[in-house]
Design a protein around this motif. Structure first.
Motif, PDB file in Angstrom:
ATOM      1  N   GLU A 107       0.860  -1.183   0.000  1.00  0.00           N
ATOM      2  CA  GLU A 107       0.000   0.000   0.000  1.00  0.00           C
ATOM      3  C   GLU A 107       0.898   1.236   0.000  1.00  0.00           C
ATOM      4  O   GLU A 107       2.108   1.144   0.178  1.00  0.00           O
ATOM      5  CB  GLU A 107      -0.927   0.019   1.215  1.00  0.00           C
ATOM      6  CG  GLU A 107      -0.196   0.092   2.552  1.00  0.00           C
ATOM      7  CD  GLU A 107      -1.149   0.166   3.736  1.00  0.00           C
ATOM      8  OE1 GLU A 107      -1.506   1.300   4.128  1.00  0.00           O
ATOM      9  OE2 GLU A 107      -1.528  -0.896   4.259  1.00  0.00           O
ATOM     10  N   TYR A 108       0.286   2.403  -0.210  1.00  0.00           N
ATOM     11  CA  TYR A 108       0.996   3.663  -0.050  1.00  0.00           C
ATOM     12  C   TYR A 108       0.331   4.436   1.085  1.00  0.00           C
ATOM     13  O   TYR A 108      -0.889   4.520   1.124  1.00  0.00           O
ATOM     14  CB  TYR A 108       0.949   4.495  -1.340  1.00  0.00           C
ATOM     15  CG  TYR A 108       1.623   5.838  -1.183  1.00  0.00           C
ATOM     16  CD1 TYR A 108       2.997   5.964  -1.322  1.00  0.00           C
ATOM     17  CD2 TYR A 108       0.886   6.972  -0.833  1.00  0.00           C
ATOM     18  CE1 TYR A 108       3.624   7.199  -1.137  1.00  0.00           C
ATOM     19  CE2 TYR A 108       1.505   8.195  -0.644  1.00  0.00           C
ATOM     20  CZ  TYR A 108       2.870   8.298  -0.800  1.00  0.00           C
ATOM     21  OH  TYR A 108       3.494   9.513  -0.599  1.00  0.00           O
ATOM     22  N   PRO A 109       1.122   4.992   2.063  1.00  0.00           N
ATOM     23  CA  PRO A 109       2.583   5.062   2.053  1.00  0.00           C
ATOM     24  C   PRO A 109       3.288   3.750   2.394  1.00  0.00           C
ATOM     25  O   PRO A 109       4.414   3.564   1.970  1.00  0.00           O
ATOM     26  CB  PRO A 109       2.882   6.140   3.080  1.00  0.00           C
ATOM     27  CG  PRO A 109       1.747   6.086   4.022  1.00  0.00           C
ATOM     28  CD  PRO A 109       0.548   5.753   3.188  1.00  0.00           C
ATOM     29  N   GLY A 110       2.681   2.880   3.204  1.00  0.00           N
ATOM     30  CA  GLY A 110       3.302   1.595   3.472  1.00  0.00           C
ATOM     31  C   GLY A 110       4.744   1.715   3.895  1.00  0.00           C
ATOM     32  O   GLY A 110       5.064   2.269   4.940  1.00  0.00           O
ATOM     33  N   LYS A 111       5.665   1.225   3.054  1.00  0.00           N
ATOM     34  CA  LYS A 111       7.099   1.260   3.365  1.00  0.00           C
ATOM     35  C   LYS A 111       7.725   2.637   3.149  1.00  0.00           C
ATOM     36  O   LYS A 111       8.849   2.881   3.597  1.00  0.00           O
ATOM     37  CB  LYS A 111       7.839   0.240   2.487  1.00  0.00           C
ATOM     38  CG  LYS A 111       7.540  -1.220   2.771  1.00  0.00           C
ATOM     39  CD  LYS A 111       8.245  -2.094   1.724  1.00  0.00           C
ATOM     40  CE  LYS A 111       8.001  -3.570   1.954  1.00  0.00           C
ATOM     41  NZ  LYS A 111       8.744  -4.065   3.108  1.00  0.00           N
ATOM     42  N   GLU A 112       7.036   3.517   2.434  1.00  0.00           N
ATOM     43  CA  GLU A 112       7.632   4.811   2.096  1.00  0.00           C
ATOM     44  C   GLU A 112       7.884   5.641   3.356  1.00  0.00           C
ATOM     45  O   GLU A 112       7.022   5.753   4.236  1.00  0.00           O
ATOM     46  CB  GLU A 112       6.719   5.588   1.145  1.00  0.00           C
ATOM     47  CG  GLU A 112       6.444   4.890  -0.181  1.00  0.00           C
ATOM     48  CD  GLU A 112       7.607   4.964  -1.143  1.00  0.00           C
ATOM     49  OE1 GLU A 112       8.603   5.648  -0.829  1.00  0.00           O
ATOM     50  OE2 GLU A 112       7.521   4.346  -2.220  1.00  0.00           O
ATOM     51  N   ASP A 113       9.069   6.217   3.433  1.00  0.00           N
ATOM     52  CA  ASP A 113       9.461   7.039   4.574  1.00  0.00           C
ATOM     53  C   ASP A 113       9.065   8.484   4.285  1.00  0.00           C
ATOM     54  O   ASP A 113       9.854   9.282   3.790  1.00  0.00           O
ATOM     55  CB  ASP A 113      10.974   6.914   4.808  1.00  0.00           C
ATOM     56  CG  ASP A 113      11.404   7.519   6.136  1.00  0.00           C
ATOM     57  OD1 ASP A 113      10.522   7.890   6.922  1.00  0.00           O
ATOM     58  OD2 ASP A 113      12.622   7.628   6.372  1.00  0.00           O
ATOM     59  N   VAL A 114       7.789   8.797   4.560  1.00  0.00           N
ATOM     60  CA  VAL A 114       7.244  10.112   4.231  1.00  0.00           C
ATOM     61  C   VAL A 114       6.556  10.699   5.458  1.00  0.00           C
ATOM     62  O   VAL A 114       6.342  10.010   6.465  1.00  0.00           O
ATOM     63  CB  VAL A 114       6.232  10.014   3.060  1.00  0.00           C
ATOM     64  CG1 VAL A 114       6.897   9.490   1.803  1.00  0.00           C
ATOM     65  CG2 VAL A 114       5.044   9.127   3.443  1.00  0.00           C
ATOM     66  N   LEU A 115       6.194  11.952   5.354  1.00  0.00           N
ATOM     67  CA  LEU A 115       5.454  12.611   6.420  1.00  0.00           C
ATOM     68  C   LEU A 115       4.031  12.050   6.432  1.00  0.00           C
ATOM     69  O   LEU A 115       3.333  12.084   5.423  1.00  0.00           O
ATOM     70  CB  LEU A 115       5.429  14.118   6.166  1.00  0.00           C
ATOM     71  CG  LEU A 115       5.024  15.033   7.315  1.00  0.00           C
ATOM     72  CD1 LEU A 115       5.996  14.882   8.484  1.00  0.00           C
ATOM     73  CD2 LEU A 115       4.988  16.483   6.845  1.00  0.00           C
TER      74      LEU A 115
END
Length: 398
Positions: A107-115
């Motif tokens: 999924e998004y953000p899932g693993k993404e290192d975001v705010l």
């Protein structure tokens, strides 16, 4: 002695420098008036002789991309890469960030290192990414199934567009975006963007809430079974359900037995479910008590939930398919939300399996405490998914 002290000072300084560079803080750019976005890829696939020439729906999401003269994306304001088919359970916390078992992102953000989102009106939005509000171009690209970041791929591998559209996100609003197959016969794909409202409702801490969506493609249920991918874990759901279904629920005690229901919560009617992959309206929430079992201590409960989706004219008390039929002509589809989400209930093998909608977790002075949640069950082309949202809770103090 002076030389020794200078050496020590140098070594200490070097150690501090290495520590600072090795543990550097990630600085996120502040987003003014953000919206909150969560994205699921509902395009399920199994490679077979029938579809071996079709592109695998392993995707890169590009928000506000920049294109070169050949219309090949070279950058994007926001990238959600390695977007794989979603998992059956989306828990109330970002369970995938920081994991390295696989480069694939369910999924998004899932693993993404975001705010990510804050605690909003008591609800934990850490599974939603912050996105600048306003109008955005959003493009979903087919990409190879490998761990090379999208913009590092060869140009010839960045040409295949699945969806290219625009969305508008309002500030401080919560959105769930689904990539879906819209028509099973024509294989038309598209997006389904839903503006959630759970954070605006007056919801009780002592009730568990749930709503339902059938976002299956037009024509999926009516198609011949030989044309569909078989998802054995979905039980009787794997062939799809009728476009109109009624929803019933039963609450069971801690034991994994279909002979141990709570009498006051047996075969209770919840409402109606209509297939829809177009209108983004939020479906109504239904509820049941967190501590429905009067024998519980008011702190921890082990009850689990059984859902019956039944076509008009059928009901749980007069069910010709119960208990063993898996092929039910799409008239009946049972779902068990049990303690672990991994244990089948004896005598109920045709039910799809999902985790319990009640979250049991250490909190305050209690080694284990039960919390009510807000849940969404979504059915897409023979698969069933559960998304759970939780309020902020006190961390353990013992």
């Amino acid at each position: 002695m002076l030389k020794f002290k200078l050496q020590n000072i140098f070594l200490c300084g070097l150690s501090l420098l290495l520590f600072a560079t090795g543990c550097s803080k990630v600085n996120y750019a502040k987003i003014d008036d953000p919206a909150y976005l969560r994205v699921f890829n509902n395009l399920n696939y199994t490679i077979s002789l029938e579809n071996k020439d079709e592109p695998v729906p392993f995707l890169a999401m590009l928000i506000d991309p920049q294109m070169d003269q050949n219309n090949i994306p070279v950058s994007a304001a926001i990238t959600g890469d390695f977007l794989d088919q979603r998992e059956p359970y989306a828990p109330p916390y970002p369970s995938h960030v920081g994991t390295s078992i696989s480069y694939k992102n369910p999924e998004y953000p899932g693993k993404e290192d975001v705010l990510v989102g804050p605690i909003l009106n008591g609800f934990d939005l850490s599974s939603w990414a912050q996105i600048p509000s306003g109008k955005h171009r959003i493009v979903f690209m087919f990409r190879p199934v490998n761990n090379t970041p999208f913009f590092n791929l060869e140009s010839k591998l960045k040409r295949s567009v699945l969806i290219d559209t625009t969305i508008t996100l309002d500030a401080k609003e919560i959105y769930t975006l689904h990539v879906l197959q819209k028509d099973f016969v024509s294989k038309k794909n598209g997006i389904y963007l839903r503006q959630e409202n759970f954070q605006k409702l007056s919801l009780s801490d002592s009730l568990v809430y749930i709503n339902f969506y059938n976002m299956s493609a037009k024509g999926f249920q009516q198609a011949n079974s030989s044309l569909k991918t078989s998802y054995a874990a979905s039980g009787a759901l794997q062939d799809g359900i009728k476009d109109e279904m009624n929803i019933f629920y039963t609450l069971y005690k801690t034991s994994l037995s279909i002979n141990d229901p709570l009498p006051a919560y047996t075969q209770k009617y919840m409402g109606n479910l209509t297939r829809n992959s177009e209108s983004p309206a939020v479906n109504p929430y239904y509820s049941f008590p967190l501590f429905a079992d009067g024998s519980s201590n008011g702190i921890v409960t082990g009850i689990w939930q059984h859902i019956d989706l039944m076509a008009p004219g059928f009901n749980p008390s007069n069910n010709p398919y119960y208990p063993f039929e898996v092929h039910t002509d799409s008239n009946w589809a049972p779902i068990n939300c049990i303690l672990t989400g991994k244990t089948r209930v004896p005598g109920n093998d045709n039910a799809a399996l999902l985790p319990n909608m009640i979250v049991n977790i250490p909190s305050g002075k209690y080694n284990l405490r039960s919390f009510a949640t807000v849940n969404t069950i979504e059915i897409v082309n023979g698969n069933v998914y559960l998304t759970t949202i939780q309020r902020k809770y006190a961390p353990p103090t013992y």
